[in-house]
Design a protein around this motif. Structure first.
Motif, PDB file in Angstrom:
ATOM      1  N   PRO A  38     -41.547 -48.885  10.984  1.00 14.62           N
ATOM      2  CA  PRO A  38     -41.531 -48.348   9.618  1.00 14.62           C
ATOM      3  C   PRO A  38     -41.048 -49.392   8.615  1.00 14.62           C
ATOM      4  O   PRO A  38     -40.126 -50.161   8.899  1.00 14.62           O
ATOM      5  N   ALA A  39     -41.671 -49.421   7.423  1.00 10.85           N
ATOM      6  CA  ALA A  39     -41.407 -50.459   6.422  1.00 10.85           C
ATOM      7  C   ALA A  39     -39.929 -50.574   6.070  1.00 10.85           C
ATOM      8  O   ALA A  39     -39.407 -51.684   5.875  1.00 10.85           O
ATOM      9  N   GLU A  40     -39.219 -49.432   6.015  1.00  9.56           N
ATOM     10  CA  GLU A  40     -37.814 -49.479   5.615  1.00  9.56           C
ATOM     11  C   GLU A  40     -36.926 -50.143   6.674  1.00  9.56           C
ATOM     12  O   GLU A  40     -35.781 -50.513   6.394  1.00  9.56           O
ATOM     13  N   GLN A  41     -37.455 -50.284   7.922  1.00  8.26           N
ATOM     14  CA  GLN A  41     -36.677 -50.913   8.993  1.00  8.26           C
ATOM     15  C   GLN A  41     -37.140 -52.345   9.273  1.00  8.26           C
ATOM     16  O   GLN A  41     -36.631 -53.000  10.179  1.00  8.26           O
ATOM     17  N   ARG A  42     -38.096 -52.831   8.471  1.00  6.37           N
ATOM     18  CA  ARG A  42     -38.708 -54.120   8.751  1.00  6.37           C
ATOM     19  C   ARG A  42     -37.950 -55.265   8.071  1.00  6.37           C
ATOM     20  O   ARG A  42     -38.533 -56.123   7.420  1.00  6.37           O
ATOM     21  N   HIS A  43     -36.633 -55.281   8.235  1.00  9.57           N
ATOM     22  CA  HIS A  43     -35.829 -56.346   7.653  1.00  9.57           C
ATOM     23  C   HIS A  43     -34.477 -56.392   8.358  1.00  9.57           C
ATOM     24  O   HIS A  43     -34.027 -55.409   8.964  1.00  9.57           O
ATOM     25  N   GLY A  44     -33.822 -57.549   8.265  1.00 10.04           N
ATOM     26  CA  GLY A  44     -32.476 -57.696   8.793  1.00 10.04           C
ATOM     27  C   GLY A  44     -32.354 -57.397  10.280  1.00 10.04           C
ATOM     28  O   GLY A  44     -33.289 -57.586  11.065  1.00 10.04           O
ATOM     29  N   TRP A  45     -31.166 -56.904  10.655  1.00  8.54           N
ATOM     30  CA  TRP A  45     -30.874 -56.658  12.068  1.00  8.54           C
ATOM     31  C   TRP A  45     -31.763 -55.576  12.658  1.00  8.54           C
ATOM     32  O   TRP A  45     -32.091 -55.612  13.842  1.00  8.54           O
ATOM     33  N   ARG A  46     -32.176 -54.594  11.849  1.00 12.05           N
ATOM     34  CA  ARG A  46     -33.052 -53.533  12.366  1.00 12.05           C
ATOM     35  C   ARG A  46     -34.343 -54.120  12.903  1.00 12.05           C
ATOM     36  O   ARG A  46     -34.847 -53.721  13.971  1.00 12.05           O
ATOM     37  N   LEU A  47     -34.910 -55.095  12.177  1.00  9.81           N
ATOM     38  CA  LEU A  47     -36.143 -55.743  12.634  1.00  9.81           C
ATOM     39  C   LEU A  47     -35.883 -56.573  13.882  1.00  9.81           C
ATOM     40  O   LEU A  47     -36.621 -56.466  14.865  1.00  9.81           O
ATOM     41  N   TRP A  48     -34.828 -57.393  13.855  1.00 13.90           N
ATOM     42  CA  TRP A  48     -34.556 -58.260  14.993  1.00 13.90           C
ATOM     43  C   TRP A  48     -34.217 -57.477  16.252  1.00 13.90           C
ATOM     44  O   TRP A  48     -34.559 -57.889  17.359  1.00 13.90           O
TER      45      TRP A  48
END
Length: 243
Positions: A38-48
């Motif tokens: 999901p786009a809102e999780q596609r950044h920072g530690w959530r993505l990694w």
């Protein structure tokens, strides 16, 4: 441990050298999996966290395949057929080198053998989309590890030729870690790496190194004097005759 280290480094190098193949084979899939977050999780530690989950699952499957193949390799060694397994491993690595250099694509026929298994696994993988939790990413990565791949098959046969389930699993784990940098990079870094790996000199150099290792893997007298087994075997042979 001293004898194990060169093997682990070789497995790691095979993963790194196959980086161009990894991007061609799995780069698009890695991008699709990233977009499945999901786009809102596609950044920072959530993505990694999700990206690492994919790859940890994938590498775990490589290690499991290594353990299974290594058990089969142990059986062949116990039956006195280990030399044929080493011959097959060497030929597969040479074929992989030719494939990396775009000189011969015969290895794609071997990949076709794994597509039957993948047909059964792919629907299960689709049920895990979209990925919102690390646990989903781990499960999806574990299924992804069974995607038909000539590079994985070549390394797997080489690892199994060592005749030990534990060693084979360790080598496939090291190989998986070697593929990790290529598949983790995203955005501009991925474009730069793709441009680097597409350079003819880089691709040919990697291919030649894999071919040379395949030639070294083939059965021959060089294994005796490199490892000292030859002198050991001759000593034990003369000892048995003296009795």
């Amino acid at each position: 441990m001293i004898e194990l280290l060169p093997l682990l480094l070789t497995a790691l190098a095979l993963g790194l050298l196959g980086g161009g193949h990894c991007i061609g084979m799995c780069g698009g899939l890695m991008g699709a999996l990233t977009l499945a977050i999901p786009a809102e999780q596609r950044h920072g530690w959530r993505l990694w966290r999700v990206l690492l989950g994919y790859n940890f699952g994938r590498i775990s499957s490589y290690a499991l395949a290594g353990a299974l193949a290594g058990s089969f390799g142990w059986l062949l060694h116990s039956l006195g057929l280990g030399i044929w397994l080493r011959l097959l491993a060497g030929l597969m690595l040479i074929a992989m080198g030719l494939y990396l250099a775009n000189w011969w694509a015969g290895l794609t026929r071997v990949e076709a053998l794994g597509r039957r298994l993948w047909r059964h696994l792919e629907p299960r993988a689709r049920r895990l989309l979209p990925v919102t939790r690390a646990r989903q990413a781990l499960a999806l990565g574990a299924l992804w590890g069974w995607l038909p791949c000539g590079l994985v098959y070549s390394t797997l046969i080489w690892a199994s030729s060592q005749g030990s389930a534990g060693l084979s699993a360790s080598l496939m784990l090291a190989f998986g870690l070697g593929t990790l940098p290529t598949l983790l990079v995203t955005g501009l870094a991925a474009e730069r790496m793709m441009a680097l790996l597409r350079q003819r000199q880089v691709r040919i150099s990697a291919a030649l190194l894999v071919i040379l290792f395949g030639l070294w893997t083939l059965p021959g007298p060089h294994h005796g004097w490199l490892t000292g087994h030859g002198s050991h075997d001759s000593a034990s042979h003369s000892s048995s005759h003296s009795h």
